[in-house]
Design an enzyme around this catalytic site. Sequence first.
Site, short mmCIF file in Angstrom:
data_model
loop_
_atom_site.label_atom_id
_atom_site.label_comp_id
_atom_site.label_asym_id
_atom_site.label_seq_id
_atom_site.Cartn_x
_atom_site.Cartn_y
_atom_site.Cartn_z
CD GLU A 36 -2.91 0.79 2.44
OE1 GLU A 36 -3.55 1.81 2.75
OE2 GLU A 36 -2.92 -0.26 3.11
CE LYS A 79 2.79 0.24 5.62
NZ LYS A 79 1.72 -0.05 4.68
NE ARG A 84 2.18 -9.47 10.20
CZ ARG A 84 2.18 -8.31 9.51
NH1 ARG A 84 3.10 -7.40 9.69
NH2 ARG A 84 1.22 -8.06 8.65
#
Length: 620
Positions: free
Chosen positions: A61, A302, A292
């Site tokens: 993204e 983030k 992950r």
Amino acid sequence: MNKPIDVAPRNGGAARAASAVLERPADEPAGGGAHFLRTIIAEDNALGRYGGRVVTRFPPEPNGYLHFGHAKSIVLNFGLAAENGGTCHLRFDDTNPLKEDVEFEDAIAGSVRWLGYDWGAHRYHASDYYDVLYDFAEWFIGQGLAYVDSQSADEVRRTRGTLTEPGVPSPWRERDIAENLDLFRRMRAGEFADGTHVLRLKIDMASANVNMRDPVVYRIRHARHHRTGDRWCIYPLYDYTHCISDALERVTHSICTLEFADHRPLYDWIIERLADGGKLARPLPHQYEFARLNLTYAVLSKRKLIQLVEEGHVDGWDDPRMPTLVGARRRGYTPAGFRLFNERIGVSKSESWIDMGVLEDAMRDDLNATAPRRIAVLDPIRLVIDDYPEGRSEMMSAPNHPQQPELGRRDLPFSRELWIERDDFDETPPKGYFRLAPGAEVRLRYAYIVRCTGVDKDAQGNVTTVHCTYDESTRSGSPGADARKVKGNIHWLSADHALHAEVRLYDRLFRVPFPGARERAAAGANAQTKSSSIEGDDADADERERNFLDDLNPESKRTLAAFVEPALAPAAPEARFQFERHGYFVADLLDHREDRPAYNRTVTLRDSWNANPKAKGRNP
Ligand code: ATP
Ligand code: MG
């Protein structure tokens, strides 16, 4: 029936697609270990499930900079494609007009390229598909498989049910097709305010899987999008967009992180319906989930990374301490080191923590093989060889790499006055100290054996100069140089010839393995207990109790006025070296200039954290 839509050929054509077949980077670790994704792809190829095609994608993204976790996904997706002569698409998942920016796109593309990967002609955007996605939504409405819900976002959320209770059907669930179509078209035409209606798929409000309870697929948002401008005021949601984008691009293996496992039934539901309706070509992509990357002594969320930058705890996104790829580059981490790291940690289906030491070791191992050796004195103190003639200098010779003679040698000027490291001298040495001390002898690496004869001190009693005499017969490389053995071997630079350099000693940004975790958790956590409570970024209740900023390492950056050897004069930004006895260093990408050298420490020669009893939480 319409022809199935297939964007890959339209965007490139066979010739261009073929030219984008990935080459394995020359420094790719060969013959990597088996893992479940490699096995699945081999099986699919053997069975001819996709006619031998392997198409993966990396779907960031564009709302931030890539971090080390993304590197795992990039290396995995591009790597699997490369191993199989396939392609990996770079697809910007730009479905949220409010948070995204082309500045991030450029940085992301740059980081993927820096890691050594090439998407060829396959650079896509979810927003490329807005028209198709919209047409498909009308198709779903026409099939009675989608409806416009006029409840508020709050009501939609409240009536979704829980893990134990089914959802409550919306009063608008049974609207007829014509009315749904009319409302949806008016949503698109901009007749309604944000939040007044949404489009939902009509699946099953009683499904055990919450994601299947009539998921919202379109919402109204009167916002400008960085690529489509004001063309749209309704935007599709991720779950709807992602699977369709994969299918349109003829992706074969859609690899994502574990938190999407529960979304897979929805992924399949959407594209299966569209394929049944002749809207998408088979074989359809299949989604696979892997764990992950969770890395100790770092944060990869983030939100936290933004906070570090915005509150000034670091010097920007590309601060060499940041776990971002732009930071890694300035730190001197290497793309080959990231690939080596990924091979070593493998790919698994269960959450675990990887110790920062594993990443640092991978960088060390790569740099050890490739970085030329140089001398730097980081904390200088003057050494004078009193019986060495004043004004004289001579060239010593030092190998560029002890294990790789083919890398040649360079000259190292020697003279009467030298810089040595302050801690290579001790006036009252502890037992077992083999460096310089009054009366003691050491070898000046690549030069002579010297004996310490005394010191000068300032008014406060600090040693300012170390005095020595030297033994002319011990010159390195001369016959008989090794006749006399000494235990200590220290580095030095000629004071007349050394170059000034700013050296930044970077270290881990956090001083504990799990920043922000409660003391008890931090002290007692091992990889196992910790991993069982982790879901995604910060779902762990323990982690919310303390501020991760309290765990910043106050010694993560020290800036020194140091000296480096003259052979470093032509070093270009991003040139990497081992400074002997100190570690690996890189000429800073941005600040290094020939007349003002600046080096960043990438990693020390050995892992000092692992020896630290406080540094618990290491993976066994
Ligand atoms: P966001 O919360 O904004 O979605 P994100 O970290 O998921 O953050 P994306 O840009 O959506 O960021 O991620 C792109 C790809 O990178 C996704 O496929 C995602 O699964 C993968 N990815 C993100 N973080 C990690 C991680 N820690 N380890 C491995 N892959 C990751
Ligand atoms: Mg994401």
